[in-house]
Design a protein around this motif. Structure first.
Motif, PDB file in Angstrom:
ATOM      1  N   ALA A   4      45.197  39.621  26.022  1.00  0.00           N
ATOM      2  CA  ALA A   4      44.142  39.113  26.910  1.00  0.00           C
ATOM      3  C   ALA A   4      44.005  39.986  28.153  1.00  0.00           C
ATOM      4  CB  ALA A   4      44.452  37.670  27.321  1.00  0.00           C
ATOM      5  N   GLN A   5      45.142  40.417  28.728  1.00  0.00           N
ATOM      6  CA  GLN A   5      45.097  41.261  29.914  1.00  0.00           C
ATOM      7  C   GLN A   5      44.498  42.621  29.582  1.00  0.00           C
ATOM      8  OE1 GLN A   5      49.264  40.974  30.875  1.00  0.00           O
ATOM      9  NE2 GLN A   5      48.851  39.687  32.668  1.00  0.00           N
ATOM     10  N   ASP A   6      44.869  43.136  28.416  1.00  0.00           N
ATOM     11  CA  ASP A   6      44.355  44.435  27.996  1.00  0.00           C
ATOM     12  C   ASP A   6      42.836  44.387  27.819  1.00  0.00           C
ATOM     13  OD1 ASP A   6      44.689  47.173  27.071  1.00  0.00           O
ATOM     14  OD2 ASP A   6      44.161  46.399  25.098  1.00  0.00           O
ATOM     15  N   LEU A   7      42.338  43.277  27.175  1.00  0.00           N
ATOM     16  CA  LEU A   7      40.905  43.136  26.968  1.00  0.00           C
ATOM     17  C   LEU A   7      40.165  42.998  28.290  1.00  0.00           C
ATOM     18  CD1 LEU A   7      40.820  40.727  23.885  1.00  0.00           C
ATOM     19  CD2 LEU A   7      40.156  43.128  23.929  1.00  0.00           C
ATOM     20  N   SER A   8      40.756  42.230  29.220  1.00  0.00           N
ATOM     21  CA  SER A   8      40.087  42.005  30.505  1.00  0.00           C
ATOM     22  C   SER A   8      39.917  43.296  31.286  1.00  0.00           C
ATOM     23  CB  SER A   8      40.877  40.989  31.344  1.00  0.00           C
ATOM     24  OG  SER A   8      42.128  41.534  31.714  1.00  0.00           O
ATOM     25  N   GLN A   9      40.856  44.249  31.092  1.00  0.00           N
ATOM     26  CA  GLN A   9      40.752  45.515  31.811  1.00  0.00           C
ATOM     27  C   GLN A   9      39.644  46.392  31.237  1.00  0.00           C
ATOM     28  OE1 GLN A   9      44.509  47.492  32.064  1.00  0.00           O
ATOM     29  NE2 GLN A   9      45.395  45.960  33.448  1.00  0.00           N
ATOM     30  N   ASN A  10      39.254  46.107  29.966  1.00  0.00           N
ATOM     31  CA  ASN A  10      38.207  46.897  29.323  1.00  0.00           C
ATOM     32  C   ASN A  10      36.807  46.333  29.582  1.00  0.00           C
ATOM     33  OD1 ASN A  10      39.998  48.751  28.194  1.00  0.00           O
ATOM     34  ND2 ASN A  10      40.407  47.432  26.438  1.00  0.00           N
ATOM     35  N   VAL A  11      36.735  45.186  30.238  1.00  0.00           N
ATOM     36  CA  VAL A  11      35.444  44.585  30.557  1.00  0.00           C
ATOM     37  C   VAL A  11      35.016  45.034  31.948  1.00  0.00           C
ATOM     38  CG1 VAL A  11      34.218  42.426  30.945  1.00  0.00           C
ATOM     39  CG2 VAL A  11      35.898  42.579  29.094  1.00  0.00           C
ATOM     40  N   ASP A  12      33.776  45.504  32.052  1.00  0.00           N
ATOM     41  CA  ASP A  12      33.271  45.949  33.353  1.00  0.00           C
ATOM     42  C   ASP A  12      33.324  44.812  34.362  1.00  0.00           C
ATOM     43  OD1 ASP A  12      32.744  48.393  32.273  1.00  0.00           O
ATOM     44  OD2 ASP A  12      30.619  47.988  31.885  1.00  0.00           O
ATOM     45  N   ALA A  13      33.765  45.122  35.558  1.00  0.00           N
ATOM     46  CA  ALA A  13      33.762  44.128  36.620  1.00  0.00           C
ATOM     47  C   ALA A  13      32.323  43.700  36.891  1.00  0.00           C
ATOM     48  CB  ALA A  13      34.390  44.707  37.874  1.00  0.00           C
ATOM     49  N   PHE A  14      32.113  42.413  37.081  1.00  0.00           N
ATOM     50  CA  PHE A  14      30.745  41.920  37.248  1.00  0.00           C
ATOM     51  C   PHE A  14      30.252  42.215  38.662  1.00  0.00           C
ATOM     52  CE2 PHE A  14      27.366  38.728  37.658  1.00  0.00           C
ATOM     53  CZ  PHE A  14      26.652  39.026  36.500  1.00  0.00           C
ATOM     54  N   PRO A  15      29.062  42.798  38.804  1.00  0.00           N
ATOM     55  CA  PRO A  15      28.570  43.255  40.117  1.00  0.00           C
ATOM     56  C   PRO A  15      27.885  42.149  40.925  1.00  0.00           C
ATOM     57  CG  PRO A  15      27.046  43.929  38.402  1.00  0.00           C
ATOM     58  CD  PRO A  15      28.190  43.251  37.699  1.00  0.00           C
TER      59      PRO A  15
END
Length: 396
Positions: A4-15
């Motif tokens: 889950a942590q690995d996937l979250s790092q691959n998601v663009d931060a929401f602007p």
């Protein structure tokens, strides 16, 4: 590191810094949640009223959270005042002499199948509100809030009125929920006749035209019927659409007249001055239709979109989408085709949620991500486009 942590790092931060705007929501249905709004990530919420119980609550919420700021565009809340089709049976048309004026006769006339006047169902319905009173009260609220919308209004061919409250319903009722909604009650066989819904909708659209306000429209199995109401109001005000050949002829004619520009300059200046004075004095006749319309949580097919977006229509029509209604189950694929077919500048996002707070933020983020993916937009590009669309829809 977990998956889950690995996937979250691959998601663009929401602007969130670009501005995120909810085009349609109902937090006043759960007043306890209003305290969550100041901490929300969303920039502004467009809060809808739907029935008698929440018109004043929307006004109070707007006043308490916006304060007396002079810069209206920085407001946290944009209110919308209107009467939803689910509650349109509670409106008695007092504008026509042949309309039943008595309470029970009114309900017998506007509901289908028609209940008897002495039925237990009718006895439990509230005293209807006069249409003239509704329009006068809404006009007053629109005057108090210069950027307020008219909404939520519309048509619904599938909705059935909830049945009468049982003692068990009353015993288990959540006191934090604003009264007036279904609240889990079983549905009755009764619907509001579509002609009566149209009457209530048309009166509110005409008010929006008079006040030149945007409108948020509810439409379930009624896209064609909504369009027909708008067509009636647009009649005689359609924009002129020239063919390519006509445009070329016009350009040639303008070129031929260019030599006379100096002679006509004074006349044009005088004409422009007259127009400007008319605008300043507000002597322009009110239009019978709203300038901007949002088909909220649009769940229809592509075909009606072409009608709503025709170049001759004098209103600009937008379409908003919510994660709850549009991006779940079987509707997800259909809505993708619709979003791809829409002009980029006519797309809005909404939560359509009845509780303010983190869940509302999350639904807005989900909708923005889904739309950006469908359109092939980079996330920041998509959020920026959606923000610009909302500002244009609300402010013009």
């Amino acid at each position: 590191m977990s998956i889950a942590q690995d996937l979250s790092q691959n998601v663009d931060a929401f602007p969130w810094d670009l501005g995120v705007y909810d085009a349609h929501c109902h937090p006043t249905d759960t007043m306890a949640s209003i305290a969550n709004i100041p901490a929300m990530k969303a920039t502004a919420l467009t809060i809808m009223a739907t029935r008698g119980e929440d018109q004043e609550l929307v006004q109070q919420t707007t006043e308490s959270l916006n304060g007396d700021k002079e810069v209206i565009r920085e407001d946290r809340i944009v209110p919308a005042f209107g009467w939803h089709p689910w509650f349109s049976h509670q409106i008695l048309d007092d504008t026509q002499s042949d309309t039943p004026q008595q309470r029970d006769a009114h309900y017998t006339a506007v509901l289908t199948p028609s209940p008897s006047e002495d039925s237990e169902f009718i006895k439990r319905l509230p005293q209807p509100k006069l249409l003239s009173t509704l329009i006068a009260e809404t006009r007053d609220r629109l005057q108090q809030f210069p950027n307020a919308l008219v909404g939520e209004v519309g048509l619904d061919k599938s909705f059935r009125l909830p049945g009468a409250w049982t003692q068990a319903d009353l015993d288990n009722r959540d006191e934090e929920i604003t009264p007036g909604s279904r609240e889990g009650r079983r549905l009755s066989p009764y619907k509001v006749k579509i002609d009566h819904q149209r009457l209530v909708l048309k009166a509110q659209l005409q008010l929006a035209g008079e006040m030149q306000r945007a409108v948020s429209v509810h439409s379930v199995q009624s896209h064609g019927a909504v369009f027909e109401v708008l067509k009636e109001l647009w009649k005689g005000h359609e924009r002129v659409v020239l063919s390519r050949r006509e445009r070329e002829k016009l350009q040639d004619a303008e070129g031929a007249l260019s030599d006379d520009e100096d002679e006509d300059e004074d006349a044009q200046e005088n004409h422009q001055t007259t127009n400007n004075k008319s605008k300043l004095l507000n002597t322009q006749p009110p239009l019978p239709f709203p300038p901007r319309i949002c088909m909220h949580s649009y769940s229809g097919p592509i075909e009606p979109i072409r009608q709503f977006l025709h170049k001759s229509n004098p209103s600009d029509v937008y379409f908003s989408f919510s994660a709850i209604i549009n991006f779940s189950g079987l509707s997800a694929r259909k809505v993708s085709d619709v979003i791809k077919a829409l002009p980029a500048e006519r797309i809005l996002i909404e939560s359509d949620l009845h509780t303010a707070g983190p869940q509302m933020d999350q639904l807005l983020e989900d909708a923005a991500r889904q739309i950006s993916e469908v359109r092939g937009w980079a996330l920041r590009e998509g959020v920026q486009q959606l923000a610009e669309n909302w500002r244009r829809f609300v402010f013009g």
